[in-house]
Design an enzyme around this catalytic site. Sequence first.
Site, PDB file in Angstrom:
ATOM      1  N   ARG A   1       0.835  -1.204   0.000  1.00 10.87           N
ATOM      2  CA  ARG A   1       0.000   0.000   0.000  1.00 10.87           C
ATOM      3  C   ARG A   1       0.868   1.251   0.000  1.00 10.87           C
ATOM      4  O   ARG A   1       0.510   2.270  -0.598  1.00 10.87           O
ATOM      5  CB  ARG A   1      -0.909   0.000   1.237  1.00 10.87           C
ATOM      6  CG  ARG A   1      -1.792   1.216   1.408  1.00 10.87           C
ATOM      7  CD  ARG A   1      -2.925   1.312   0.427  1.00 10.87           C
ATOM      8  NE  ARG A   1      -3.697   0.090   0.329  1.00 10.87           N
ATOM      9  CZ  ARG A   1      -4.789  -0.048  -0.409  1.00 10.87           C
ATOM     10  NH1 ARG A   1      -5.233   0.983  -1.125  1.00 10.87           N
ATOM     11  NH2 ARG A   1      -5.428  -1.204  -0.459  1.00 10.87           N
TER      12      ARG A   1
ATOM     13  N   HIS B   1      -5.014  -3.706   5.060  1.00 10.22           N
ATOM     14  CA  HIS B   1      -5.014  -2.641   4.051  1.00 10.22           C
ATOM     15  C   HIS B   1      -3.597  -2.232   3.708  1.00 10.22           C
ATOM     16  O   HIS B   1      -3.290  -1.913   2.554  1.00 10.22           O
ATOM     17  CB  HIS B   1      -5.815  -1.446   4.575  1.00 10.22           C
ATOM     18  CG  HIS B   1      -6.215  -0.468   3.523  1.00 10.22           C
ATOM     19  ND1 HIS B   1      -5.594   0.757   3.370  1.00 10.22           N
ATOM     20  CD2 HIS B   1      -7.184  -0.511   2.572  1.00 10.22           C
ATOM     21  CE1 HIS B   1      -6.166   1.421   2.380  1.00 10.22           C
ATOM     22  NE2 HIS B   1      -7.138   0.673   1.874  1.00 10.22           N
ATOM     23  N   CYS B   2      -2.715  -2.257   4.688  1.00 12.98           N
ATOM     24  CA  CYS B   2      -1.340  -1.790   4.498  1.00 12.98           C
ATOM     25  C   CYS B   2      -0.520  -2.673   3.568  1.00 12.98           C
ATOM     26  O   CYS B   2       0.425  -2.195   2.932  1.00 12.98           O
ATOM     27  CB  CYS B   2      -0.619  -1.707   5.841  1.00 12.98           C
ATOM     28  SG  CYS B   2      -1.441  -0.703   7.089  1.00 12.98           S
ATOM     29  N   ILE B   3      -0.846  -3.966   3.478  1.00 12.18           N
ATOM     30  CA  ILE B   3      -0.025  -4.862   2.662  1.00 12.18           C
ATOM     31  C   ILE B   3      -0.630  -5.113   1.285  1.00 12.18           C
ATOM     32  O   ILE B   3      -0.084  -5.909   0.509  1.00 12.18           O
ATOM     33  CB  ILE B   3       0.242  -6.200   3.382  1.00 12.18           C
ATOM     34  CG1 ILE B   3      -1.028  -7.060   3.473  1.00 12.18           C
ATOM     35  CG2 ILE B   3       0.850  -5.967   4.750  1.00 12.18           C
ATOM     36  CD1 ILE B   3      -0.743  -8.491   3.922  1.00 12.18           C
TER      37      ILE B   3
END
Length: 344
Positions: free
Chosen positions: A86, A333-335
């Site tokens: 992300r 969400h971050c990955i």
Amino acid sequence: MSWRMPSETHPHDRTWIAFPREGLTLGETAAEREEGYVTWTAVAAAVARFEPVTMVVDPSEVERARRSLPGDVTLLEAPVDEFWMRDHGPTFVVDDARPGVLGAVDWIFNGWGAPDWARWQDSAAHARLIAEHVGAELVSSVLVNEGGGIHVDGEGTVLLTESVQLDPRRNPFADRTRVEAEMSRTLGATRAVWLSRGLTRDYDDMGTNGHVDIVAAIPSPGRVLLHDQRDASHPDHAVTAQLRAELAAQTDAAGRTFEIIDLPAPATLTDAHGPVDWSYVNHLVVNGGVIACGFGEARADATARRILAEAYPEREVVTVDARPLFSRGGGIHCITQQQPTVVP
């Protein structure tokens, strides 16, 4: 050009993820490293139920990735140092004036403010690599930014935090006007909604200094899912109250006041390193589904699934244990990074 970042609910061609590799982020012990591999693989498998997944894999990890990942996950071999797609990967945009054209914003990535421990030079090249791979037009930016530091409604609204885009370790000469102009040029944002900060744990040495995608998300125009820490003994109780007041005082690109939907935090307050930042806001919307963070708390996880199902009607909500992600500095969400479908 009239670039616009679609909402995450817009149909996707695929989701991009980076496979972890050995190093500080993955863990020092064999057990810690295995936990990381298992979790990244579990997220990829959950997403692959709904849409294609392409995994960028370092040459040193190709064999492990082939053994671990479902067969329908496509591998793209390239050097990887950090694996928070992300943040270091492209932010995809479309051009409403040119149907069928996909763009890829290449922010400058410096490892969340160039801390001494971070290694980011390899992964900072992924935006250009992926843009070329999918045939997207590269949209170069001189702004240091990460995909976790923005959230859009697809209709001109972008959520930002002062402690990220105005961070002197990222953009020492930026101010709101310059940042907003760049959000307009690259994302089509006509209204920037500024929040003052992120969650407490995110300001640790290995944090992002306040990414918005762990505190607030827009499931549909005019509505915001907001992390809600209800325990007054946790420092984020005051933080989330402050953020609620800031959101309530602002409007979106269409001039609407926000309907704020509380997404309660899990009951766990601390771990070995202090107050946790476990948040259900850090979910990924996919074609026909939502991949939600789980924290091993049956009641809290179920409540989050219910709220997310109501916020995203007609989508199946699937929970993946995200504790190993949060212990490394982020969430689902971050990955991940969605690639929107473009219509010819």
